[in-house]
Design a protein around this motif. Structure first.
Motif, PDB file in Angstrom:
ATOM      1  N   ASN A  97     -49.062 -44.330 -21.663  1.00 52.04           N
ATOM      2  CA  ASN A  97     -50.036 -45.105 -22.434  1.00 52.04           C
ATOM      3  C   ASN A  97     -50.253 -46.500 -21.854  1.00 52.04           C
ATOM      4  N   ASP A  98     -49.502 -46.831 -20.811  1.00 50.76           N
ATOM      5  CA  ASP A  98     -49.635 -48.131 -20.147  1.00 50.76           C
ATOM      6  C   ASP A  98     -50.937 -48.155 -19.350  1.00 50.76           C
ATOM      7  N   ASP A  99     -51.598 -49.299 -19.303  1.00 53.03           N
ATOM      8  CA  ASP A  99     -52.847 -49.412 -18.546  1.00 53.03           C
ATOM      9  C   ASP A  99     -52.637 -49.220 -17.044  1.00 53.03           C
ATOM     10  N   ALA A 100     -51.392 -49.363 -16.580  1.00 50.86           N
ATOM     11  CA  ALA A 100     -51.091 -49.161 -15.169  1.00 50.86           C
ATOM     12  C   ALA A 100     -50.868 -47.693 -14.821  1.00 50.86           C
ATOM     13  N   SER A 101     -50.913 -46.818 -15.812  1.00 50.01           N
ATOM     14  CA  SER A 101     -50.626 -45.405 -15.606  1.00 50.01           C
ATOM     15  C   SER A 101     -51.816 -44.666 -15.001  1.00 50.01           C
ATOM     16  N   ASN A 102     -51.601 -44.044 -13.859  1.00 46.01           N
ATOM     17  CA  ASN A 102     -52.637 -43.190 -13.273  1.00 46.01           C
ATOM     18  C   ASN A 102     -52.857 -41.946 -14.121  1.00 46.01           C
ATOM     19  N   THR A 103     -51.802 -41.484 -14.782  1.00 46.74           N
ATOM     20  CA  THR A 103     -51.926 -40.330 -15.680  1.00 46.74           C
ATOM     21  C   THR A 103     -52.936 -40.631 -16.782  1.00 46.74           C
ATOM     22  N   LYS A 104     -52.836 -41.812 -17.362  1.00 47.82           N
ATOM     23  CA  LYS A 104     -53.786 -42.232 -18.393  1.00 47.82           C
ATOM     24  C   LYS A 104     -55.198 -42.283 -17.833  1.00 47.82           C
ATOM     25  N   LEU A 105     -55.338 -42.836 -16.638  1.00 52.48           N
ATOM     26  CA  LEU A 105     -56.644 -42.939 -15.980  1.00 52.48           C
ATOM     27  C   LEU A 105     -57.287 -41.567 -15.799  1.00 52.48           C
ATOM     28  N   VAL A 106     -56.502 -40.599 -15.331  1.00 52.89           N
ATOM     29  CA  VAL A 106     -57.023 -39.264 -15.074  1.00 52.89           C
ATOM     30  C   VAL A 106     -57.408 -38.569 -16.379  1.00 52.89           C
ATOM     31  N   HIS A 107     -56.588 -38.719 -17.404  1.00 53.36           N
ATOM     32  CA  HIS A 107     -56.917 -38.098 -18.679  1.00 53.36           C
ATOM     33  C   HIS A 107     -58.183 -38.704 -19.301  1.00 53.36           C
ATOM     34  N   GLN A 108     -58.387 -39.991 -19.108  1.00 56.31           N
ATOM     35  CA  GLN A 108     -59.548 -40.647 -19.704  1.00 56.31           C
ATOM     36  C   GLN A 108     -60.834 -40.425 -18.920  1.00 56.31           C
ATOM     37  N   ILE A 133     -55.685 -29.608  -7.129  1.00 58.25           N
ATOM     38  CA  ILE A 133     -56.252 -30.833  -6.578  1.00 58.25           C
ATOM     39  C   ILE A 133     -55.345 -32.000  -6.945  1.00 58.25           C
ATOM     40  N   ALA A 134     -55.036 -32.831  -5.956  1.00 59.28           N
ATOM     41  CA  ALA A 134     -54.268 -34.057  -6.167  1.00 59.28           C
ATOM     42  C   ALA A 134     -55.212 -35.239  -5.996  1.00 59.28           C
ATOM     43  N   VAL A 135     -55.211 -36.137  -6.964  1.00 59.55           N
ATOM     44  CA  VAL A 135     -56.110 -37.280  -6.939  1.00 59.55           C
ATOM     45  C   VAL A 135     -55.315 -38.576  -6.951  1.00 59.55           C
ATOM     46  N   SER A 136     -56.015 -39.665  -6.717  1.00 59.65           N
ATOM     47  CA  SER A 136     -55.389 -40.983  -6.690  1.00 59.65           C
ATOM     48  C   SER A 136     -55.957 -41.850  -7.806  1.00 59.65           C
ATOM     49  N   GLY A 137     -55.277 -42.937  -8.079  1.00 59.74           N
ATOM     50  CA  GLY A 137     -55.685 -43.818  -9.161  1.00 59.74           C
ATOM     51  C   GLY A 137     -56.599 -44.937  -8.685  1.00 59.74           C
ATOM     52  N   GLY A 138     -56.706 -45.968  -9.512  1.00 57.70           N
ATOM     53  CA  GLY A 138     -57.573 -47.095  -9.197  1.00 57.70           C
ATOM     54  C   GLY A 138     -58.947 -46.944  -9.815  1.00 57.70           C
ATOM     55  N   ALA A 171     -58.701 -27.819 -17.795  1.00 61.03           N
ATOM     56  CA  ALA A 171     -57.837 -27.805 -16.609  1.00 61.03           C
ATOM     57  C   ALA A 171     -56.378 -28.000 -17.003  1.00 61.03           C
ATOM     58  N   ASN A 172     -55.493 -27.537 -16.141  1.00 63.93           N
ATOM     59  CA  ASN A 172     -54.065 -27.793 -16.294  1.00 63.93           C
ATOM     60  C   ASN A 172     -53.742 -29.131 -15.623  1.00 63.93           C
ATOM     61  N   PHE A 173     -52.725 -29.811 -16.116  1.00 61.71           N
ATOM     62  CA  PHE A 173     -52.293 -31.061 -15.482  1.00 61.71           C
ATOM     63  C   PHE A 173     -50.798 -30.991 -15.200  1.00 61.71           C
ATOM     64  N   PHE A 174     -50.435 -31.226 -13.944  1.00 67.05           N
ATOM     65  CA  PHE A 174     -49.027 -31.244 -13.551  1.00 67.05           C
ATOM     66  C   PHE A 174     -48.550 -32.691 -13.545  1.00 67.05           C
ATOM     67  N   HIS A 175     -47.683 -33.026 -14.483  1.00 62.02           N
ATOM     68  CA  HIS A 175     -47.167 -34.391 -14.609  1.00 62.02           C
ATOM     69  C   HIS A 175     -46.094 -34.656 -13.556  1.00 62.02           C
ATOM     70  N   THR A 186     -55.381 -26.611 -11.409  1.00 63.99           N
ATOM     71  CA  THR A 186     -54.350 -27.580 -11.791  1.00 63.99           C
ATOM     72  C   THR A 186     -54.618 -28.913 -11.103  1.00 63.99           C
ATOM     73  N   VAL A 187     -54.648 -29.948 -11.888  1.00 62.90           N
ATOM     74  CA  VAL A 187     -54.852 -31.319 -11.401  1.00 62.90           C
ATOM     75  C   VAL A 187     -53.504 -32.026 -11.404  1.00 62.90           C
ATOM     76  N   THR A 188     -53.243 -32.797 -10.367  1.00 58.83           N
ATOM     77  CA  THR A 188     -52.066 -33.649 -10.351  1.00 58.83           C
ATOM     78  C   THR A 188     -52.403 -34.951  -9.636  1.00 58.83           C
ATOM     79  N   LEU A 189     -51.410 -35.806  -9.483  1.00 57.32           N
ATOM     80  CA  LEU A 189     -51.583 -37.106  -8.840  1.00 57.32           C
ATOM     81  C   LEU A 189     -50.870 -37.148  -7.501  1.00 57.32           C
ATOM     82  N   ALA A 190     -51.473 -37.832  -6.534  1.00 60.95           N
ATOM     83  CA  ALA A 190     -50.801 -38.040  -5.251  1.00 60.95           C
ATOM     84  C   ALA A 190     -49.585 -38.940  -5.433  1.00 60.95           C
ATOM     85  N   ASP A 191     -49.670 -39.842  -6.405  1.00 53.76           N
ATOM     86  CA  ASP A 191     -48.554 -40.733  -6.702  1.00 53.76           C
ATOM     87  C   ASP A 191     -48.745 -41.302  -8.096  1.00 53.76           C
ATOM     88  N   GLU A 192     -47.696 -41.896  -8.619  1.00 56.98           N
ATOM     89  CA  GLU A 192     -47.764 -42.477  -9.952  1.00 56.98           C
ATOM     90  C   GLU A 192     -46.782 -43.625 -10.084  1.00 56.98           C
TER      91      GLU A 192
END
Length: 230
Positions: free
Chosen positions: A75-86, A37-42, A96-100, A63-69
């Motif tokens: 660790n930046d607040d603008a990071s979608n990776t951080k958003l998904v992990h939190q 599954i690919a997800v988006s931020g915001g 779940a697995n996470f593809f960076h 496996t979870v990943t992001l459509a974009d980053e």
């Protein structure tokens, strides 16, 4: 083409979307032993992430990943990776697995080549794609303002591309339209009257580079399920 699903509340949307996505992922694991599954931020998907994270799914095979980053520190607040992990990789989904797609400090051609190779064997094609949409009609990091928009929309594009928007901060990495469109199930998750207005504008025209979300909404054989709540 698109199908619009309207909900009376964001909570109801989050629950219905999570139920739908969970069923797809569970079925994919049963059929193939794995799912992606690919997800988006915001801020919009946070409620959906929370509900989905509590689902009893075979997360070790998902496996979870992001459509974009944004190419920022994770660790930046603008990071979608951080958003998904939190918000998503919590509760049951901790397994779940996470593809960076953001790896290292410099977004070089060598890094892109390695990521493209890994994406092809790890997450592509997606079983589920959750898109968002900006006020300018961009989705993922397919920005109409960027010099890369034509290559990002090309059917010959690589899976992952570098994009530098001129109307938004940060260098980006994004899956290209050609590979996003290969998702077996595509959803556009939007909330608020402002986004409904943007959706209506996207449906009223056909110039894709002007509003890239049109590539999904108006594709003759790709169905994008639009989930919207006020």
């Amino acid at each position: 083409m698109h199908q619009l699903h309207e909900f009376n509340s964001r909570e109801l949307l989050d629950n219905q979307l999570a139920d739908k996505v969970a069923n797809i992922l569970e079925t994919a694991v049963k059929l193939r032993g794995k799912a992606s599954i690919a997800v988006s931020g915001g801020s919009t998907p946070k409620g959906f992430f929370s509900v989905l994270s509590k689902k009893s799914l075979p997360w070790k095979q998902i496996t979870v990943t992001l459509a974009d980053e944004r190419w920022v520190d994770i660790n930046d607040d603008a990071s979608n990776t951080k958003l998904v992990h939190q918000n998503l990789l919590q509760n049951n989904a901790l397994e779940a697995n996470f593809f960076h797609i953001k790896q290292g400090d410099l977004l070089s051609s060598e890094v892109l080549a390695d990521l493209n190779l890994a994406a092809g064997t790890t997450v592509l094609p997606f079983d589920v794609l959750i898109l968002g949409m900006g006020e300018d009609g961009h989705t993922a990091s397919l920005f109409p303002c960027s010099n890369e928009i034509h290559s990002a929309l090309s059917k010959d594009a690589a899976p992952l591309l570098k994009v530098v928007p001129t109307t938004a901060p940060h260098e980006r990495i994004t899956f290209s339209y050609a590979y996003l469109a290969q998702s077996k199930n595509t959803f556009l998750h939007i909330c608020g009257q402002g986004k409904k207005t943007v959706l209506d504008q996207a449906l009223a025209g056909d110039e894709i580079t002007e509003m890239p979300i049109r590539a999904f909404l108006q594709h003759p054989s790709l169905t994008t399920n639009v989930y919207w709540a006020e």
